[in-house]
Design an enzyme around this catalytic site. Sequence first.
Site: not given
Length: 244
Positions: A40, A180
């Site tokens: 991320d 996600d």
Amino acid sequence: MAPTASPPRIVPSVLPADFSRLGEECQLLERAGVDRIQWDVMDGAFVPNMTMGPDIIASVRPLVTLGFEAHLMVEEPDRMLRRWVQAGCEIVIVHAESTRHLHRTLAAVHDLGARAGVAVNPATPLSAVEHVLDLVDLLLVMTVNPGFGGQEYLASMEPKIAAARALIARTGREIELEVDGGIARSTIAGAAQAGATTFCAGSALFRKRDRLADEVAKLRSLAAEAAPDYAQAQGLQEKDQEAA
């Protein structure tokens, strides 16, 4: 849609990992049987948080054999596309909201030899990516607003996941559909039933470090049981085996 026998993919985010032992954490994930690792990447501008750069990813790359995907939650992703690929990311995911010329950005990812992914925030309609799917290998539907881990899953995104699955089917292309945000035992079935095939989980996995392999297997099992395509394909395979 033609049924597929491919099992659901579990892709952990390393956002909740212990960054002082990041290499060990990734090795733990590999031993637990995950399918790849999501990095991320946040810049403090596109989202109100900052995480890691390509050098951190590159430092872990020799320690595991798992595939890497870079989820770029950054403004102007084009400036550093090459760096993420050089760091070892086979998939580079850009947000539709982050770049003015999305088609050009996705083409640039392919030119670098990586698979191209595109992500859409909860408020972003799928029409934002409909006309670039010829360049897309992975479509990521956010089930939280990006920027922080540990957020609550937005069940209101399930119709959007289903619409994304239908959109992919109309292309006739093999495009991975990932979700996600807030993925856990209590939410993964809803996302799978809506049509997702890849599930990025973070906090739900790292809370179970002491039995991580069991948790990965459980999430995969729950997704498989809820996924209509996978269940249908498994049933057909069992009938073929009985006939043989």
